[in-house]
Design an enzyme around this catalytic site. Structure first.
Site, mmCIF file in Angstrom:
data_model
loop_
_atom_site.group_PDB
_atom_site.id
_atom_site.type_symbol
_atom_site.label_atom_id
_atom_site.label_comp_id
_atom_site.label_asym_id
_atom_site.label_seq_id
_atom_site.Cartn_x
_atom_site.Cartn_y
_atom_site.Cartn_z
ATOM 1 N N VAL A 56 19.439 22.474 93.938
ATOM 2 C CA VAL A 56 18.218 21.753 94.311
ATOM 3 C C VAL A 56 17.542 21.200 93.055
ATOM 4 O O VAL A 56 17.157 20.027 93.004
ATOM 5 C CB VAL A 56 17.259 22.654 95.121
ATOM 6 C CG1 VAL A 56 15.884 22.022 95.256
ATOM 7 C CG2 VAL A 56 17.850 22.957 96.494
ATOM 8 N N SER A 59 19.506 18.302 91.640
ATOM 9 C CA SER A 59 19.377 17.112 92.489
ATOM 10 C C SER A 59 17.986 16.511 92.432
ATOM 11 O O SER A 59 17.830 15.292 92.449
ATOM 12 C CB SER A 59 19.703 17.460 93.941
ATOM 13 O OG SER A 59 21.028 17.887 94.051
ATOM 14 N N GLU A 60 16.988 17.364 92.384
ATOM 15 C CA GLU A 60 15.607 16.900 92.448
ATOM 16 C C GLU A 60 15.083 16.352 91.122
ATOM 17 O O GLU A 60 14.441 15.317 91.104
ATOM 18 C CB GLU A 60 14.682 18.029 92.916
ATOM 19 C CG GLU A 60 14.876 18.441 94.352
ATOM 20 C CD GLU A 60 14.295 17.452 95.349
ATOM 21 O OE1 GLU A 60 13.726 16.421 94.942
ATOM 22 O OE2 GLU A 60 14.400 17.718 96.555
ATOM 23 N N SER A 61 15.335 17.068 90.031
ATOM 24 C CA SER A 61 14.664 16.704 88.772
ATOM 25 C C SER A 61 15.564 16.699 87.548
ATOM 26 O O SER A 61 15.090 16.387 86.455
ATOM 27 C CB SER A 61 13.513 17.681 88.516
ATOM 28 O OG SER A 61 14.037 18.973 88.205
ATOM 29 N N TYR A 167 21.227 13.319 100.177
ATOM 30 C CA TYR A 167 20.641 14.470 99.487
ATOM 31 C C TYR A 167 21.381 15.757 99.857
ATOM 32 O O TYR A 167 21.741 16.545 98.991
ATOM 33 C CB TYR A 167 19.156 14.588 99.846
ATOM 34 C CG TYR A 167 18.482 15.768 99.219
ATOM 35 C CD1 TYR A 167 18.068 15.739 97.897
ATOM 36 C CD2 TYR A 167 18.261 16.935 99.948
ATOM 37 C CE1 TYR A 167 17.448 16.839 97.313
ATOM 38 C CE2 TYR A 167 17.650 18.031 99.377
ATOM 39 C CZ TYR A 167 17.247 17.977 98.061
ATOM 40 O OH TYR A 167 16.640 19.067 97.485
#
Length: 187
Positions: A56, A59-61, A167
């Site tokens: 996560v 993928s996110e940041s 995502y």
């Protein structure tokens, strides 16, 4: 140089490159872990797979704690401020200041708490958990009840939102990579 030796040298170089590219050092460079202790602490505290947390965050940041999305999601795990407020109330968190989402420790704990919440709600189904983390549980529940998506990993193409579909695929891919690279190191 004779042709036979040239081929042998090229073969030796190719074998060497293959071995180098398949070394754990190269894989760990490609799939780094930042905030290892914070992730492991949160994973233990909330019984969440650390590989999922890593996936996560990646993928996110991409492990950038100061990242803010166009929609306003903040920090390592890209948490929306309204969702964060709800999590802080539900999880009885005590943020030290208003900028707590930029604090890697708080962001990881809040995001991991939310993954645990979604884990309980979706009975551990990774595809549903990840989709809900991205689109929200309300949207995922709607897709499931309307029959737009059956919730399975085998039917990700049925997720109505292309952003959420990609995502979920990306997070599952990264989770698999982190599991392979750090198989026994993170348990």
């Amino acid at each position: 140089m004779k042709p036979g030796r040239r081929r042998a040298l090229i073969l030796l170089i190719l074998v060497g490159l293959f071995l180098l590219l398949n070394s754990s050092l190269v894989w760990k460079w490609m799939y780094p872990i930042k905030y290892r202790l914070e992730i492991m602490d949160a994973a233990r505290q909330y019984s969440v797979d650390p590989h999922l947390i890593l996936a996560v965050i990646r993928s996110e940041s991409s492990f950038q704690s100061d990242r803010v999305s166009k929609k306003g999601a903040v920090g390592l795990m890209q948490i929306m401020p309204d969702t964060a407020k709800w999590i802080v109330d539900q999880g009885d968190f005590k943020p030290a200041n208003e900028d707590y989402l930029y604090d890697p420790v708080m962001n990881i704990r809040i995001g991991t708490w939310y993954l645990q919440f979604l884990h309980a709600r979706y009975e551990g189904d990774a595809a549903k958990i990840i989709a809900a983390y991205n689109a929200g549980p309300g949207k995922v529940n709607g897709w499931l009840s309307d029959g737009q998506w059956n919730g399975s990993r085998d039917h990700l193409e049925d997720i109505p939102y292309p952003e959420t579909r990609m995502y979920v695929q990306r997070v599952l891919y990264y989770q698999d990579r982190y599991e392979r690279v750090y198989d026994d190191e993170l348990h």
